[in-house]
Design a protein around this motif. Structure first.
Motif, PDB file in Angstrom:
ATOM      1  N   ILE A 213      20.745  41.195  75.114  1.00  0.00           N
ATOM      2  CA  ILE A 213      22.039  42.435  75.216  1.00  0.00           C
ATOM      3  C   ILE A 213      22.131  42.443  77.061  1.00  0.00           C
ATOM      4  CG2 ILE A 213      22.276  44.975  76.209  1.00  0.00           C
ATOM      5  CD1 ILE A 213      19.993  44.873  74.286  1.00  0.00           C
ATOM      6  N   LYS A 214      23.217  41.668  77.463  1.00  0.00           N
ATOM      7  CA  LYS A 214      24.038  41.278  79.042  1.00  0.00           C
ATOM      8  C   LYS A 214      23.866  42.602  79.537  1.00  0.00           C
ATOM      9  CE  LYS A 214      26.634  40.415  82.286  1.00  0.00           C
ATOM     10  NZ  LYS A 214      27.486  40.395  82.272  1.00  0.00           N
ATOM     11  N   TYR A 215      23.344  43.196  80.630  1.00  0.00           N
ATOM     12  CA  TYR A 215      23.976  43.779  80.995  1.00  0.00           C
ATOM     13  C   TYR A 215      24.987  43.687  82.720  1.00  0.00           C
ATOM     14  CZ  TYR A 215      23.074  49.489  82.621  1.00  0.00           C
ATOM     15  OH  TYR A 215      23.142  50.860  82.815  1.00  0.00           O
TER      16      TYR A 215
ATOM     17  N   GLY B 196      26.521  43.918  86.123  1.00  0.00           N
ATOM     18  CA  GLY B 196      26.949  44.626  86.577  1.00  0.00           C
ATOM     19  C   GLY B 196      28.244  45.767  87.205  1.00  0.00           C
ATOM     20  N   HIS B 197      29.558  45.507  86.684  1.00  0.00           N
ATOM     21  CA  HIS B 197      30.370  47.036  86.344  1.00  0.00           C
ATOM     22  C   HIS B 197      30.025  47.593  85.312  1.00  0.00           C
ATOM     23  CE1 HIS B 197      32.910  43.489  88.523  1.00  0.00           C
ATOM     24  NE2 HIS B 197      33.426  44.671  89.094  1.00  0.00           N
ATOM     25  N   ALA B 198      29.045  47.666  84.467  1.00  0.00           N
ATOM     26  CA  ALA B 198      28.600  48.138  83.343  1.00  0.00           C
ATOM     27  C   ALA B 198      27.658  49.195  83.834  1.00  0.00           C
ATOM     28  CB  ALA B 198      28.318  47.484  82.365  1.00  0.00           C
TER      29      ALA B 198
ATOM     30  N   LEU C 153      27.840  44.199  77.552  1.00  0.00           N
ATOM     31  CA  LEU C 153      28.238  44.777  78.053  1.00  0.00           C
ATOM     32  C   LEU C 153      29.186  45.085  79.278  1.00  0.00           C
ATOM     33  CD1 LEU C 153      26.191  46.189  75.991  1.00  0.00           C
ATOM     34  CD2 LEU C 153      25.839  47.808  78.212  1.00  0.00           C
ATOM     35  N   THR C 154      30.331  45.307  79.253  1.00  0.00           N
ATOM     36  CA  THR C 154      31.001  45.261  80.666  1.00  0.00           C
ATOM     37  C   THR C 154      32.117  46.396  80.814  1.00  0.00           C
ATOM     38  OG1 THR C 154      32.777  43.658  81.531  1.00  0.00           O
ATOM     39  CG2 THR C 154      32.971  44.114  79.193  1.00  0.00           C
ATOM     40  N   ASP C 155      32.585  46.090  81.781  1.00  0.00           N
ATOM     41  CA  ASP C 155      33.866  48.040  82.316  1.00  0.00           C
ATOM     42  C   ASP C 155      35.039  47.572  81.154  1.00  0.00           C
ATOM     43  OD1 ASP C 155      34.551  45.524  83.146  1.00  0.00           O
ATOM     44  OD2 ASP C 155      35.152  46.637  85.432  1.00  0.00           O
TER      45      ASP C 155
ATOM     46  N   VAL D 143      37.700  42.771  74.253  1.00  0.00           N
ATOM     47  CA  VAL D 143      38.672  41.401  74.587  1.00  0.00           C
ATOM     48  C   VAL D 143      40.211  42.221  74.287  1.00  0.00           C
ATOM     49  CG1 VAL D 143      39.978  39.538  74.587  1.00  0.00           C
ATOM     50  CG2 VAL D 143      37.109  40.109  74.446  1.00  0.00           C
ATOM     51  N   LEU D 144      41.429  42.689  75.413  1.00  0.00           N
ATOM     52  CA  LEU D 144      42.489  43.355  75.909  1.00  0.00           C
ATOM     53  C   LEU D 144      43.475  42.118  75.263  1.00  0.00           C
ATOM     54  CD1 LEU D 144      41.926  46.111  78.554  1.00  0.00           C
ATOM     55  CD2 LEU D 144      41.345  46.207  76.446  1.00  0.00           C
ATOM     56  N   ASP D 145      44.649  42.197  74.268  1.00  0.00           N
ATOM     57  CA  ASP D 145      45.829  41.674  74.808  1.00  0.00           C
ATOM     58  C   ASP D 145      47.038  41.787  75.647  1.00  0.00           C
ATOM     59  OD1 ASP D 145      47.635  43.939  73.714  1.00  0.00           O
ATOM     60  OD2 ASP D 145      47.838  43.344  71.700  1.00  0.00           O
TER      61      ASP D 145
ATOM     62  N   GLY E  67      46.116  31.941  78.603  1.00  0.00           N
ATOM     63  CA  GLY E  67      46.476  33.057  79.707  1.00  0.00           C
ATOM     64  C   GLY E  67      46.758  34.526  79.113  1.00  0.00           C
ATOM     65  N   THR E  68      45.960  34.987  77.965  1.00  0.00           N
ATOM     66  CA  THR E  68      45.658  36.297  77.585  1.00  0.00           C
ATOM     67  C   THR E  68      44.539  36.729  77.988  1.00  0.00           C
ATOM     68  OG1 THR E  68      46.748  36.130  75.976  1.00  0.00           O
ATOM     69  CG2 THR E  68      45.164  38.352  75.991  1.00  0.00           C
ATOM     70  N   ILE E  69      43.597  35.695  78.303  1.00  0.00           N
ATOM     71  CA  ILE E  69      41.637  35.621  78.613  1.00  0.00           C
ATOM     72  C   ILE E  69      41.767  34.993  80.196  1.00  0.00           C
ATOM     73  CG2 ILE E  69      39.472  34.784  78.205  1.00  0.00           C
ATOM     74  CD1 ILE E  69      40.000  35.277  75.460  1.00  0.00           C
ATOM     75  N   THR E  70      41.874  35.634  80.622  1.00  0.00           N
ATOM     76  CA  THR E  70      41.129  35.140  82.718  1.00  0.00           C
ATOM     77  C   THR E  70      40.242  35.570  83.217  1.00  0.00           C
ATOM     78  OG1 THR E  70      42.525  36.743  83.362  1.00  0.00           O
ATOM     79  CG2 THR E  70      43.669  34.991  82.826  1.00  0.00           C
ATOM     80  N   GLY E  71      39.729  35.788  84.516  1.00  0.00           N
ATOM     81  CA  GLY E  71      38.697  35.829  85.234  1.00  0.00           C
ATOM     82  C   GLY E  71      37.757  35.987  85.245  1.00  0.00           C
TER      83      GLY E  71
ATOM     84  N   PRO F 252      34.056  33.478  81.344  1.00  0.00           N
ATOM     85  CA  PRO F 252      32.456  32.606  81.004  1.00  0.00           C
ATOM     86  C   PRO F 252      32.382  33.820  79.887  1.00  0.00           C
ATOM     87  CG  PRO F 252      32.539  34.058  83.784  1.00  0.00           C
ATOM     88  CD  PRO F 252      34.084  33.332  83.072  1.00  0.00           C
ATOM     89  N   LYS F 253      32.460  34.962  80.177  1.00  0.00           N
ATOM     90  CA  LYS F 253      32.119  35.882  78.290  1.00  0.00           C
ATOM     91  C   LYS F 253      32.594  35.570  76.793  1.00  0.00           C
ATOM     92  CE  LYS F 253      32.406  40.089  80.534  1.00  0.00           C
ATOM     93  NZ  LYS F 253      31.715  40.283  81.730  1.00  0.00           N
ATOM     94  N   ILE F 254      33.366  34.726  77.781  1.00  0.00           N
ATOM     95  CA  ILE F 254      34.282  33.949  75.750  1.00  0.00           C
ATOM     96  C   ILE F 254      33.441  32.644  75.464  1.00  0.00           C
ATOM     97  CG2 ILE F 254      36.320  33.407  74.397  1.00  0.00           C
ATOM     98  CD1 ILE F 254      36.160  36.619  74.680  1.00  0.00           C
TER      99      ILE F 254
HETATM  100  N1  ADP Z   1      42.396  39.933  77.983  1.00  0.00           N
HETATM  101  C1  ADP Z   1      40.931  40.365  78.188  1.00  0.00           C
HETATM  102  N2  ADP Z   1      40.738  41.309  77.940  1.00  0.00           N
HETATM  103  C2  ADP Z   1      39.808  42.643  79.436  1.00  0.00           C
HETATM  104  N3  ADP Z   1      39.383  41.567  80.515  1.00  0.00           N
HETATM  105  C3  ADP Z   1      39.868  40.609  80.291  1.00  0.00           C
HETATM  106  C4  ADP Z   1      41.119  39.995  79.595  1.00  0.00           C
HETATM  107  N4  ADP Z   1      40.984  39.087  81.025  1.00  0.00           N
HETATM  108  C5  ADP Z   1      40.603  39.294  82.207  1.00  0.00           C
HETATM  109  N5  ADP Z   1      39.626  40.176  82.257  1.00  0.00           N
HETATM  110  C6  ADP Z   1      38.599  41.099  83.278  1.00  0.00           C
HETATM  111  O1  ADP Z   1      37.821  40.704  82.890  1.00  0.00           O
HETATM  112  C7  ADP Z   1      36.783  41.495  83.980  1.00  0.00           C
HETATM  113  C8  ADP Z   1      34.971  41.597  82.775  1.00  0.00           C
HETATM  114  O2  ADP Z   1      34.455  40.517  83.278  1.00  0.00           O
HETATM  115  P1  ADP Z   1      33.742  40.987  84.165  1.00  0.00           P
HETATM  116  O3  ADP Z   1      34.332  41.123  85.948  1.00  0.00           O
HETATM  117  O4  ADP Z   1      32.764  39.123  84.635  1.00  0.00           O
HETATM  118  O5  ADP Z   1      32.495  41.630  83.684  1.00  0.00           O
HETATM  119  P2  ADP Z   1      31.018  41.948  84.065  1.00  0.00           P
HETATM  120  O6  ADP Z   1      30.541  42.419  85.045  1.00  0.00           O
HETATM  121  O7  ADP Z   1      30.684  42.846  83.255  1.00  0.00           O
HETATM  122  O8  ADP Z   1      30.384  40.652  84.244  1.00  0.00           O
HETATM  123  C9  ADP Z   1      37.388  42.590  83.143  1.00  0.00           C
HETATM  124  O9  ADP Z   1      37.299  44.107  84.052  1.00  0.00           O
HETATM  125  C10 ADP Z   1      38.861  42.163  83.237  1.00  0.00           C
HETATM  126  O10 ADP Z   1      39.744  42.541  84.453  1.00  0.00           O
END
Ligand code: ADP
Ligand code: X2W
Length: 297
Positions: A31-33, A35-37, A216-218, A222-224, A245-249, A253-255
């Motif tokens: 379970i990854k907890y 920082g935002h969660a 676990l995140t905030d 994954v959102l479209d 480019g749907t998944i960013t930031g 690393p999560k994906i």
């Molecule tokens: N397609 C997407 N769906 C959901 N979140 C996304 C997506 N693309 C980018 N994000 C961003 O990724 C963030 C989660 O990653 P991160 O801030 O590193 O969280 P944590 O601190 O939980 O690891 C979300 O708050 C959101 O801003």
């Protein structure tokens, strides 16, 4: 249908947990907890309660925590500038000292304390302890949006796990302790590395062939592009959503972690909102799990 009195509804929910408990009996769940969660004190207590309940039910939970926002606050207080590239913090010598202090020091012991307060027995470690995780300098590339070519980026002392020594974790689990792990690791070069917590959790889950990895995140998952939750994804879908480019930031690393863990034999990974009360319990022991489930395909 006559409505059941509240107490019977609760009993129904408990009874429904049985097949779930049997499915996970003696299985490792990482379970990854994030920082935002980590919300307020009450949310943290709920999280700790869930972890203790899992352990009490015969499951073997391993907690890997992050603390990105908390590191950010401390760096601000100390007047150290920080920037992210491709979802990872560019890390120099001064930054890695703060990262280790915040992650392996305060946050790790805070989580161990919360679990202890709920009657569990947790042990706080980082990748350095017992030589559990060896890291090497991360080599990352980003796609230049202007000419669509790959460019190497220098992240400094950011590491990626190179080797996981599972003996330490096996011993801890055998002693019926709950490992709480901070994503800091040593390199063969003697250097301390800052490892993204998702990446670290994926390496642990992969090395131990965990039944499930929960991130676990905030956000709800994954959102479209219309910000709607995607309930299920295959590894192939994940690649497409990064490329378009749907998944960013921080979601990158999560994906990437999900794909890595699944390739190494983890059955499925779930990305879910850790700010929902008892999110872990709902996901594992009820039919009301939410979030995005990622499988091989
Ligand atoms: N397609 C997407 N769906 C959901 N979140 C996304 C997506 N693309 C980018 N994000 C961003 O990724 C963030 C989660 O990653 P991160 O801030 O590193 O969280 P944590 O601190 O939980 O690891 C979300 O708050 C959101 O801003
Ligand atoms: C290399 C890198 O980015 N390391 C992360 C480690 C903490 C982390 O991953 O925390 P969250 O899970 O809360 O984001 C950082 O310095 O913020």
């Amino acid at each position: 249908m006559t409505e059941l009195p509240n107490v019977h509804v609760r009993a129904e929910v408990l009874a429904q947990a049985l097949p779930h408990m049997q499915r996970y009996d003696q299985e490792i769940v990482v379970i990854k907890y994030g920082g935002h969660a980590m919300g307020d004190r009450a949310a943290a207590e709920d999280f700790a309660e869930d972890i203790v309940l899992l352990e009490q039910s015969g499951l073997k939970p391993i907690v890997v925590h992050g603390g990105g926002p908390q590191i950010g606050k401390m760096l601000d207080r100390l007047g150290i500038q920080s920037e992210f590239r491709g979802g990872l913090r560019v890390t120099d010598e001064a930054t890695v000292e703060v990262v280790e202090m915040v992650l392996a020091g305060s946050i790790n012991k805070q989580i161990v304390g919360w679990i202890s307060a709920e009657g569990g027995r947790a042990i706080g470690l980082c990748g350095k302890d017992g030589n559990m995780v060896r890291a090497k300098r991360a080599m990352k590339t980003v796609i230049d949006p202007e000419n669509h070519t790959e460019q190497a980026i220098d992240l400094g002392l950011v590491g990626e796990p190179d080797h996981v020594e599972r003996g330490v974790l096996d011993a801890v689990l055998k002693a019926e302790l709950i490992p709480v792990l901070a994503p800091v690791a040593y390199g063969a070069d003697g250097q301390t590395y800052n490892v993204n917590a998702d990446t670290f959790a994926g390496a642990i889950a992969g090395a131990l062939r965990a039944k499930r990895l929960l991130l676990l995140t905030d956000v709800p998952g994954v959102l479209d592009k219309d910000k709607k939750l995607i309930p299920e994804l295959t590894v192939e879908d994940c690649r497409r959503l990064i490329a378009d480019g749907t998944i960013t930031g921080g979601m990158i690393p999560k994906i990437e972690t999900c794909m890595y863990a699944i390739e190494r034999g983890v059955e499925a990974v779930v990305i879910l909102d850790g700010k929902v009360n008892h999110a872990v319990l709902l996901e594992l022991f009820t039919d009301y799990g939410a979030g995005t489930l990622i499988r091989r395909g």
